[in-house]
Design an enzyme around this catalytic site. Structure first.
Site, PDB file in Angstrom:
ATOM      1  N   MET A  17      37.505  41.910  39.368  1.00  0.00           N
ATOM      2  CA  MET A  17      36.540  42.068  40.462  1.00  0.00           C
ATOM      3  C   MET A  17      37.239  41.747  41.787  1.00  0.00           C
ATOM      4  SD  MET A  17      32.845  41.108  38.960  1.00  0.00           S
ATOM      5  CE  MET A  17      32.932  39.355  39.061  1.00  0.00           C
ATOM      6  N   GLY A  18      38.567  41.836  41.787  1.00  0.00           N
ATOM      7  CA  GLY A  18      39.316  41.608  43.019  1.00  0.00           C
ATOM      8  C   GLY A  18      39.454  40.130  43.348  1.00  0.00           C
ATOM      9  N   LEU A  44      42.224  38.769  43.981  1.00  0.00           N
ATOM     10  CA  LEU A  44      43.231  38.519  42.948  1.00  0.00           C
ATOM     11  C   LEU A  44      44.048  37.258  43.238  1.00  0.00           C
ATOM     12  CD1 LEU A  44      44.565  42.153  42.342  1.00  0.00           C
ATOM     13  CD2 LEU A  44      42.614  40.987  41.283  1.00  0.00           C
ATOM     14  N   HIS A  45      44.466  36.615  42.165  1.00  0.00           N
ATOM     15  CA  HIS A  45      45.298  35.411  42.264  1.00  0.00           C
ATOM     16  C   HIS A  45      46.359  35.475  41.159  1.00  0.00           C
ATOM     17  CE1 HIS A  45      42.896  34.161  38.858  1.00  0.00           C
ATOM     18  NE2 HIS A  45      41.793  34.320  39.574  1.00  0.00           N
ATOM     19  N   HIS A  93      45.402  36.693  37.667  1.00  0.00           N
ATOM     20  CA  HIS A  93      45.328  38.155  37.499  1.00  0.00           C
ATOM     21  C   HIS A  93      46.742  38.741  37.413  1.00  0.00           C
ATOM     22  CE1 HIS A  93      41.380  37.584  39.755  1.00  0.00           C
ATOM     23  NE2 HIS A  93      40.995  38.215  38.678  1.00  0.00           N
ATOM     24  N   GLY A 128      41.597  37.052  30.672  1.00  0.00           N
ATOM     25  CA  GLY A 128      42.021  35.650  30.713  1.00  0.00           C
ATOM     26  C   GLY A 128      41.101  34.772  29.876  1.00  0.00           C
ATOM     27  N   GLU A 129      41.687  33.729  29.290  1.00  0.00           N
ATOM     28  CA  GLU A 129      40.881  32.797  28.483  1.00  0.00           C
ATOM     29  C   GLU A 129      40.032  31.866  29.337  1.00  0.00           C
ATOM     30  OE1 GLU A 129      43.512  30.784  25.796  1.00  0.00           O
ATOM     31  OE2 GLU A 129      43.322  32.387  24.297  1.00  0.00           O
ATOM     32  N   SER A 156      38.901  33.426  41.400  1.00  0.00           N
ATOM     33  CA  SER A 156      38.624  34.077  42.691  1.00  0.00           C
ATOM     34  C   SER A 156      37.684  33.217  43.512  1.00  0.00           C
ATOM     35  CB  SER A 156      37.976  35.438  42.444  1.00  0.00           C
ATOM     36  OG  SER A 156      38.810  36.208  41.625  1.00  0.00           O
TER      37      SER A 156
HETATM   38  O1  PAF Z   1      36.086  38.813  34.527  1.00  0.00           O
HETATM   39  C1  PAF Z   1      35.772  39.622  35.433  1.00  0.00           C
HETATM   40  O2  PAF Z   1      36.353  39.654  36.508  1.00  0.00           O
HETATM   41  C2  PAF Z   1      34.631  40.595  35.176  1.00  0.00           C
HETATM   42  O3  PAF Z   1      33.651  40.019  34.376  1.00  0.00           O
HETATM   43  C3  PAF Z   1      35.103  41.944  34.571  1.00  0.00           C
HETATM   44  C4  PAF Z   1      35.727  41.758  33.215  1.00  0.00           C
HETATM   45  C5  PAF Z   1      36.097  42.601  35.519  1.00  0.00           C
HETATM   46  C6  PAF Z   1      33.907  42.888  34.418  1.00  0.00           C
HETATM   47  O4  PAF Z   1      33.305  43.172  35.634  1.00  0.00           O
END
Ligand code: PAF
Length: 282
Positions: A30-31, A33-34, A37, A149-150, A188
């Site tokens: 969902m952007g 980013l760090h 990601h 990610g866990e 995020s």
């Molecule tokens: O973990 C996330 O960022 C969101 O839940 C995902 C997997 C991108 C779905 O929108």
């Protein structure tokens, strides 16, 4: 690295990979980013011929309109970060109406009860939204492998169920939590916190670490009390839930059973920002 804004142009790009049976990796995000990601994208680049990174703040998985509105959006920074990763990367930036087509609503899923625990209890409809958007993404991107990610451990289990239910030929790969030097899990949502709050938020990691150390000696009710007291004694963080759960069912554990793997989970609020984290205990 190439950017695609439409399903059509992304699918055109991916066609030769599909035709030649070359492996497509997928990292949905969902952007904002760090490094967490980035570690997923790096792993995906090592294991696939090309990698699709989607950036889409999915409205159907938010049960709280304010949370959706305040979710950090840092698209330029995200693209700059991805440019530094070596690999054949396609960034996919769809819009909601393109992705969902008719109506931006969730499909109802039965994930064998996993959806009713922890995050599911506190975020009504959350996993239906996650399942719906990932089902659309998987059918659009047709990846061989997808990376999660866990930190969102419950989500990871839900996604594994989703691909069974929807009969999707994609391998779901769980990747370890990436932490700041302080132990705070990268998220995020950390972008919404100032330095003081980031420092205070390390209580989450410290608590999980203490629970792990004491897991063999203390009972689950003693551990529950220990965590409650820790958060009660802190003025800045408020605890939404602490649970020790059986890893296979994610049901709350009331006592310890032999040959069962457990994980501790925390959701907590700080300065109006909701943070989650978890840790394997045995
Ligand atoms: O973990 C996330 O960022 C969101 O839940 C995902 C997997 C991108 C779905 O929108």
């Amino acid at each position: 690295m190439k950017i695609h804004n439409s399903i059509e142009s992304l699918q055109k790009e991916l066609l030769p990979f599909l035709k030649d049976c070359k492996s497509i990796g997928f990292v949905p995000t969902m952007g904002a980013l760090h490094k967490g990601h980035v570690s997923l994208v790096e792993q995906a680049c090592k294991e696939n011929e090309c990698v699709v990174v989607s950036i889409f703040v999915n409205p159907t998985q938010f049960n709280n309109a304010k949370d959706l509105e305040k979710y950090p959006r840092t698209i330029e920074g995200d693209i700059a970060l991805l440019k530094n990763v070596k690999g054949n990367i396609f960034v996919f930036l769809p819009n909601a109406s393109d992705l969902y087509q008719d109506q931006i609503i969730s499909k109802k899923y039965d994930f064998s009860g996993i959806e009713n625990e922890m995050e599911g209890k506190h975020r009504q409809g959350h996993f239906d939204g996650v399942g719906t958007v990932l089902n659309i993404f998987f059918r659009t991107v047709k990846p061989n492998k997808a990376y999660f990610g866990e930190k969102d451990f419950q989500q990871l289990q839900i996604v594994k169920k989703l691909v069974e239910i929807e009969n999707l030929p994609v391998k779901i790969i769980g990747c370890p939590i990436v932490r700041e030097a302080s132990g705070l899990a990268m998220s995020s949502r950390n972008k919404r916190l100032d330095i003081e709050a980031l420092n205070e938020a390390t209580l989450i990691y410290k608590t999980l670490s203490e629970v792990k150390v004491k897991f063999q000696k203390l009972s689950i009710s003693e551990l529950n009390l220990l965590v409650k007291n820790k958060f009660n004694n802190n003025d800045v963080l408020s605890l939404e839930y602490f649970e020790i759960a059986d890893v296979s069912t994610l049901k709350t554990a009331l006592d310890k059973k032999k040959n069962t793997k457990y994980r501790a989970f925390i959701a907590s609020f700080i300065d109006g920002v909701r943070l989650i984290d978890n840790m394997a205990l045995n």
